[in-house]
Design an enzyme around this catalytic site. Structure first.
Site, PDB file in Angstrom:
ATOM      1  N   HIS A 109       7.061 -23.268  15.924  1.00  0.00           N
ATOM      2  CA  HIS A 109       8.463 -23.708  16.012  1.00  0.00           C
ATOM      3  C   HIS A 109       8.631 -24.905  16.956  1.00  0.00           C
ATOM      4  CE1 HIS A 109       8.887 -20.056  13.910  1.00  0.00           C
ATOM      5  NE2 HIS A 109       9.103 -19.242  14.932  1.00  0.00           N
ATOM      6  N   LYS A 125       3.923 -17.182   8.690  1.00  0.00           N
ATOM      7  CA  LYS A 125       3.161 -17.327   9.908  1.00  0.00           C
ATOM      8  C   LYS A 125       2.759 -15.938  10.419  1.00  0.00           C
ATOM      9  CE  LYS A 125       5.351 -17.695  14.009  1.00  0.00           C
ATOM     10  NZ  LYS A 125       6.058 -16.557  14.607  1.00  0.00           N
ATOM     11  N   ASP A 166       3.017 -17.540  19.215  1.00  0.00           N
ATOM     12  CA  ASP A 166       4.177 -17.042  18.468  1.00  0.00           C
ATOM     13  C   ASP A 166       5.246 -18.127  18.285  1.00  0.00           C
ATOM     14  OD1 ASP A 166       5.575 -14.933  17.193  1.00  0.00           O
ATOM     15  OD2 ASP A 166       6.818 -14.641  18.982  1.00  0.00           O
ATOM     16  N   GLU A 169      14.851 -16.630  24.483  1.00  0.00           N
ATOM     17  CA  GLU A 169      15.339 -15.416  23.813  1.00  0.00           C
ATOM     18  C   GLU A 169      15.676 -14.375  24.870  1.00  0.00           C
ATOM     19  OE1 GLU A 169      13.260 -14.237  20.008  1.00  0.00           O
ATOM     20  OE2 GLU A 169      11.637 -15.197  21.107  1.00  0.00           O
ATOM     21  N   ARG A 223       0.821  -1.215   0.000  1.00  0.00           N
ATOM     22  CA  ARG A 223       0.000   0.000   0.000  1.00  0.00           C
ATOM     23  C   ARG A 223       0.856   1.268   0.000  1.00  0.00           C
ATOM     24  NH1 ARG A 223      -4.494  -2.773   3.804  1.00  0.00           N
ATOM     25  NH2 ARG A 223      -2.634  -3.412   4.900  1.00  0.00           N
ATOM     26  N   LYS A 282      10.601 -14.712  26.288  1.00  0.00           N
ATOM     27  CA  LYS A 282      11.404 -13.549  25.916  1.00  0.00           C
ATOM     28  C   LYS A 282      11.996 -12.970  27.189  1.00  0.00           C
ATOM     29  CE  LYS A 282       9.128 -12.384  21.601  1.00  0.00           C
ATOM     30  NZ  LYS A 282      10.184 -12.734  20.634  1.00  0.00           N
ATOM     31  N   LYS A 289      16.521 -24.016   9.556  1.00  0.00           N
ATOM     32  CA  LYS A 289      17.773 -24.041  10.319  1.00  0.00           C
ATOM     33  C   LYS A 289      18.466 -25.378  10.100  1.00  0.00           C
ATOM     34  CE  LYS A 289      16.035 -21.012  14.000  1.00  0.00           C
ATOM     35  NZ  LYS A 289      16.780 -19.770  13.928  1.00  0.00           N
ATOM     36  N   ASP A 302       7.832 -22.050   8.117  1.00  0.00           N
ATOM     37  CA  ASP A 302       8.213 -21.963   9.521  1.00  0.00           C
ATOM     38  C   ASP A 302       9.730 -21.861   9.473  1.00  0.00           C
ATOM     39  OD1 ASP A 302       9.270 -22.663  12.048  1.00  0.00           O
ATOM     40  OD2 ASP A 302       7.328 -23.477  12.609  1.00  0.00           O
ATOM     41  N   HIS A 303      10.271 -20.694   9.812  1.00  0.00           N
ATOM     42  CA  HIS A 303      11.697 -20.499   9.537  1.00  0.00           C
ATOM     43  C   HIS A 303      12.580 -21.450  10.353  1.00  0.00           C
ATOM     44  CE1 HIS A 303      11.814 -17.879  13.100  1.00  0.00           C
ATOM     45  NE2 HIS A 303      13.127 -18.016  13.073  1.00  0.00           N
TER      46      HIS A 303
HETATM   47  C1  BG6 Z   1       9.572 -15.655  15.223  1.00  0.00           C
HETATM   48  C2  BG6 Z   1       8.797 -14.997  16.316  1.00  0.00           C
HETATM   49  O1  BG6 Z   1       8.767 -16.597  14.554  1.00  0.00           O
HETATM   50  O2  BG6 Z   1      10.701 -16.306  15.778  1.00  0.00           O
HETATM   51  C3  BG6 Z   1       9.669 -14.015  17.080  1.00  0.00           C
HETATM   52  O3  BG6 Z   1       7.682 -14.317  15.762  1.00  0.00           O
HETATM   53  C4  BG6 Z   1      10.921 -14.687  17.559  1.00  0.00           C
HETATM   54  O4  BG6 Z   1       8.964 -13.456  18.169  1.00  0.00           O
HETATM   55  C5  BG6 Z   1      11.616 -15.437  16.422  1.00  0.00           C
HETATM   56  O5  BG6 Z   1      11.788 -13.691  18.082  1.00  0.00           O
HETATM   57  C6  BG6 Z   1      12.761 -16.274  16.955  1.00  0.00           C
HETATM   58  O6  BG6 Z   1      13.484 -16.772  15.864  1.00  0.00           O
HETATM   59  P1  BG6 Z   1      15.015 -17.181  16.046  1.00  0.00           P
HETATM   60  O7  BG6 Z   1      15.393 -17.711  14.700  1.00  0.00           O
HETATM   61  O8  BG6 Z   1      15.741 -15.922  16.433  1.00  0.00           O
HETATM   62  O9  BG6 Z   1      15.055 -18.206  17.121  1.00  0.00           O
END
Ligand code: BG6
Length: 501
Positions: free
Chosen positions: A250, A158, A245, A226, A56, A350, A192, A187-188
């Protein structure tokens, strides 16, 4: 025979027009553009590749190109040359004009840049418009390859829904526009290397599988910790919380890979079939049982890395009386032949002391300890720890004799470190996942039934916590979460591990 996807040579990607929705946003600048730049530099992008950004924000092509360069500062000439052809559409996702324009630019990309009708759409927008964009693509006939094209795929970020109902609704809408085989849910964590290494450790070695069960494993602990707070994402986090989250996606993915049965093949469906089977074996408690088996917390002001940090309620865009959880600990069970009765402890938070993600398999004690003395009494049970980040590796903990005349034993560790064994860290995270989506390998992406089951698992906790403030415990930033989380384990005589750094 099915192709072993994870083992297939990952060659150059095909000619492709990639369309990023949410092109002026945070995810595009932090993750997607740098990932594309690194693929370009590694020579993994086809020379007939281009990007069309849609958002946008009132940007020109040049603004988008500038963003592509400035967010990928270290990128070289290959990227620089590609970026010059990137186009940008500024428009509403609700407007037919936006999608007509997109259609035109896609045709132009085929003609000018030889993208051959192949399309990869990336939904990097707020989740509220996922289904709108997917449906608009279908209405405009953009959900199929262009003339001469081989594929048309949709990558979805996500969060995939915010509970079971909304995830099912989203899925139903997306499925009216795209077939499941076209949908790549990211899902990142699956990108890894060390998460993928769980498969190698378990299924490329003969020695671990025989002990990977209830007879030998006494408990499993998964920690996703984290030290960062919510940073600039307070607004989003207020609608999510740690369960949505991190745990629903994850943690469930890591848990599934760690505990699933051996797949017959390393291709997308064999692996995902086993993951789903495992997720379906995770016990779904009643909301009352969920209260008993969980702890939720929120950080208050404290010290991280010797610096004072504010509490969650003082973070930007967070309500001063927010009851969103920034910490979750759960005691899960898996009802199947292999894992019945083994507690699976998971925790994430966190503003914990360190950034560390690990899976620890803790084994039973020996039936009779014949060694005497204080050291023997302090012997820790054998454990196999998979360090997912940051110090990627695997360590095996066991008892060894202390040199000297007296027969003393003490816990020691045998350690494998990724970065000292492998000089090349390979393609990790977003570049790896984007590359896989381009070549059509869905192994590391999340299938619809996995998402659904993961939501089913977390639903009772969401229900149990739906009363404002229900069971919310506070913890000081820089500590390992609310003390009450220890009780989840103490009842069974266990304790949280101090994660390995
Ligand atoms: C994300 C969350 O999916 O993963 C974040 O939305 C989080 O809140 C992050 O900080 C953590 O990813 P990584 O790769 O730093 O463990």
């Amino acid at each position: 025979m099915t192709k072993p996807a994870l083992l297939a040579p990952h060659d150059e990607t095909p000619p492709l027009a990639m369309v990023i929705f949410g092109a002026s946003g945070d995810l595009t600048s932090r993750k997607i553009l740098p990932a594309l730049a690194s693929l370009a530099d590694l020579g993994r992008l086809n020379e007939n590749f281009t990007v069309i950004g849609v958002a946008r924000t009132k940007w020109s092509d040049e603004d988008f190109q500038e963003a592509a360069m400035s967010n990928s500062a270290a990128a070289g000439d290959r990227w620089r040359n590609l970026v010059k052809r990137f186009r940008y559409i500024s428009g509403e996702y609700s407007s037919t004009k936006t999608f007509n324009q997109l259609k035109q630019l896609l045709t132009e990309a085929d003609e000018l840049h030889g993208t051959e009708g192949n399309r990869l759409y990336y939904l990097a927008t707020p989740p509220s418009v996922f289904s709108q964009v997917a449906c608009a693509l279908a209405t405009q006939g953009c959900n199929v390859p262009g003339p001469g094209g081989g594929f048309c795929r949709l990558v979805v970020e996500k969060p995939y829904g915010r509970d079971l109902d909304s995830a099912l609704e989203l899925d139903a809408a997306v499925h009216t526009a795209f077939e499941e085989r076209q949908i790549f849910r990211i899902d990142h964590y699956m990108g890894k290397e060390t998460v993928q290494n769980v498969l190698a450790l378990r299924f490329a070695n003969a020695i671990f599988e025989p002990i990977w069960n209830r007879r030998y494993v006494e408990q499993v602990q998964i920690t996703v910790s984290e030290s960062l707070g919510v940073e600039h994402r307070g607004g989003f986090y207020e609608t999510a919380g740690a369960l949505r989250d991190i745990v629903q996606n994850h943690v469930m993915q890591v848990l599934a890979l760690t505990l699933m049965e051996p797949p017959t093949g390393m291709d997308a469906n064999h692996i995902r079939d086993e993951k789903v089977k495992l997720l379906k074996a995770i016990v779904i408690p009643t909301p009352d049982e969920a209260v008993d088996r969980s702890v939720r917390g929120q950080y208050t002001a404290g010290i991280i890395d010797s610096k004072p940090v504010v509490g969650y309620r003082e973070e930007p865009e967070v309500a001063p009386d927010s009851t969103t959880e920034t910490y979750v600990a759960l005691r899960l069970g898996v009802e199947n032949w292999r894992w019945a009765g083994v507690p699976m402890y998971v925790r994430t938070g966190k503003r914990l002391p360190h950034r560390v993600t690990e899976v620890a398999m803790q084994f039973h004690n020996v039936p009779h300890l014949a060694f005497e003395g204080e050291l023997a009494r302090q012997l820790r049970p054998n454990a196999l720890v998979l360090r997912i980040q940051p110090n990627e590796g695997i360590s095996l903990h066991f008892g060894a004799k202390v040199p000297g005349e007296a027969f003393k034993v003490q816990s020691v560790a045998m350690d494998f470190q990724y970065n000292s064994t492998f000089a090349d860290s390979g393609m990790d995270g977003y570049p790896r996942l984007l590359h896989d989506a381009m070549i059509g390998d869905a192994t590391l992406f999340i299938r619809t039934d996995e998402v659904e089951q993961a939501w089913r698992i977390v639903t009772p906790y969401l229900q149990a916590w739906s009363e404002p403030g229900a069971g919310l415990h506070f913890y000081e930033a820089g500590t390992w979460g609310p003390h009450i989380a220890d009780l989840l384990l103490e009842r069974t005589g266990d304790a949280w591990r101090v994660p390995e750094l």
